[in-house]
Motif scaffolding. Structure first.
Motif, PDB file in Angstrom:
ATOM      1  N   ILE A  91      62.651  33.948  91.649  1.00 46.61           N
ATOM      2  CA  ILE A  91      62.832  34.161  90.215  1.00 46.61           C
ATOM      3  C   ILE A  91      64.291  33.918  89.856  1.00 46.61           C
ATOM      4  O   ILE A  91      65.205  34.426  90.514  1.00 46.61           O
ATOM      5  CB  ILE A  91      62.358  35.574  89.812  1.00 46.61           C
ATOM      6  CG1 ILE A  91      60.858  35.701  90.120  1.00 46.61           C
ATOM      7  CG2 ILE A  91      62.643  35.843  88.338  1.00 46.61           C
ATOM      8  CD1 ILE A  91      60.280  37.076  89.966  1.00 46.61           C
ATOM      9  N   GLN A  92      64.498  33.140  88.814  1.00 47.91           N
ATOM     10  CA  GLN A  92      65.845  32.754  88.360  1.00 47.91           C
ATOM     11  C   GLN A  92      66.706  33.987  88.130  1.00 47.91           C
ATOM     12  O   GLN A  92      66.273  34.947  87.506  1.00 47.91           O
ATOM     13  CB  GLN A  92      65.734  31.957  87.052  1.00 47.91           C
ATOM     14  CG  GLN A  92      67.055  31.540  86.453  1.00 47.91           C
ATOM     15  CD  GLN A  92      67.736  30.442  87.230  1.00 47.91           C
ATOM     16  OE1 GLN A  92      67.173  29.392  87.465  1.00 47.91           O
ATOM     17  NE2 GLN A  92      68.956  30.688  87.643  1.00 47.91           N
ATOM     18  N   ASN A 128      61.277  31.394  85.788  1.00 53.59           N
ATOM     19  CA  ASN A 128      62.475  31.822  85.061  1.00 53.59           C
ATOM     20  C   ASN A 128      62.575  33.333  84.947  1.00 53.59           C
ATOM     21  O   ASN A 128      63.670  33.865  84.780  1.00 53.59           O
ATOM     22  CB  ASN A 128      62.489  31.203  83.659  1.00 53.59           C
ATOM     23  CG  ASN A 128      62.681  29.709  83.713  1.00 53.59           C
ATOM     24  OD1 ASN A 128      63.466  29.210  84.507  1.00 53.59           O
ATOM     25  ND2 ASN A 128      61.958  28.987  82.882  1.00 53.59           N
ATOM     26  N   ASN A 129      61.430  34.022  85.005  1.00 61.17           N
ATOM     27  CA  ASN A 129      61.446  35.481  84.871  1.00 61.17           C
ATOM     28  C   ASN A 129      60.210  36.079  85.532  1.00 61.17           C
ATOM     29  O   ASN A 129      59.279  35.357  85.902  1.00 61.17           O
ATOM     30  CB  ASN A 129      61.548  35.888  83.390  1.00 61.17           C
ATOM     31  CG  ASN A 129      60.432  35.294  82.553  1.00 61.17           C
ATOM     32  OD1 ASN A 129      59.262  35.501  82.826  1.00 61.17           O
ATOM     33  ND2 ASN A 129      60.799  34.514  81.532  1.00 61.17           N
ATOM     34  N   GLN A 131      57.813  37.872  84.292  1.00 68.93           N
ATOM     35  CA  GLN A 131      56.563  37.726  83.549  1.00 68.93           C
ATOM     36  C   GLN A 131      55.872  36.408  83.870  1.00 68.93           C
ATOM     37  O   GLN A 131      54.653  36.358  84.033  1.00 68.93           O
ATOM     38  CB  GLN A 131      56.784  37.856  82.039  1.00 68.93           C
ATOM     39  CG  GLN A 131      55.473  37.914  81.248  1.00 68.93           C
ATOM     40  CD  GLN A 131      54.588  39.079  81.671  1.00 68.93           C
ATOM     41  OE1 GLN A 131      55.016  40.231  81.695  1.00 68.93           O
ATOM     42  NE2 GLN A 131      53.338  38.790  82.027  1.00 68.93           N
TER      43      GLN A 131
END
Length: 170
Positions: A91-92, A128-129, A131
Motif C-alpha cells: 500500500i502506497q 494507493n490506500n 480501502q
C-alpha cells in the motif's frame, strides 16, 4: 481504475480445466495480513471449487511481498507443484519504498517465470490506500485471489499440454 467495472471473482466454471490432478503452491506475505488472508481465502476456495484436493494445496508464509520471490523459488526447488500463486499487498505510503518493493517483486516473479518451468502467478495488490486493497481482496470488486487461482489452473493445464496430457473441463 482497471477493476472498477469488473468483479474479480466472476468466472465461467465451464471454461476452467478441472484441477483434480494438479498440485498448487501458495506463498503468502504476512505484511498487510488482513488483505493477504482475504486473497488466500479467495484463491483456496477457487482451487477447491475447481477440483483441487485440499492436500494438493501447499501454503508457505513469508514476511513481506519482497520475500515472495525467494519463497516461490524455494517452493519450485523443493515441492512438486504445477503452479504457484504469490500473494502480497503493498500500500502506497509517503516514501518511494512502495515503488521499490512493487518493482522488485514484479520483476522477481517475472524472472521466476522465465527461468523455471513452473508458472508463478502474480497476486500482489499494489494499491494507493487500504480501502482499495479491501475492495480487491473480497470487497466490492471481488477477490483478486480468486482470479489468480483461475489463472494458476489455466497455466497448470497449459504446462500439462507439453506432457501430452488431456485437459479435462467441468
Amino acid at each position: 481504475m482497471a477493476t472498477s467495472n469488473k468483479n474479480l471473482s466472476e468466472y465461467d466454471k465451464a471454461t476452467i480445466p478441472n484441477a483434480k490432478d494438479f498440485r498448487f503452491g501458495i506463498v503468502v506475505s504476512e505484511w498487510n495480513e488482513t488483505i493477504t488472508e482475504g486473497l488466500f481465502k479467495g484463491a483456496e476456495e477457487a482451487l477447491l471449487e475447481n477440483g483441487t484436493l485440499a492436500e494438493n494445496i501447499i501454503r508457505w508464509d513469508v514476511p513481506g511481498s519482497f520475500e515472495l520471490t525467494y519463497g516461490c523459488k524455494r517452493m519450485i526447488q523443493t515441492q512438486k507443484v504445477d503452479a504457484i500463486i504469490a500473494i502480497g499487498s503493498v500500500i502506497q505510503g509517503e516514501t518511494k519504498h512502495f515503488d521499490f518493493v512493487c518493482g522488485a517483486t514484479a520483476q522477481g516473479i517475472k524472472d521466476l517465470n522465465v527461468l523455471h518451468n513452473v508458472p508463478v502467478i502474480f497476486c500482489v495488490l499494489t494499491d494507493n490506500n487500504m480501502q482499495q486493497a479491501i475492495d480487491r481482496s473480497g470487497g466490492k470488486h471481488g477477490n483478486k485471489g480468486t482470479e489468480a487461482a483461475i489463472a494458476a489452473i489455466k497455466m497448470a493445464a497449459l504446462k500439462g499440454k507439453d506432457k501430452g496430457g488431456d485437459i479435462g473441463y467441468h
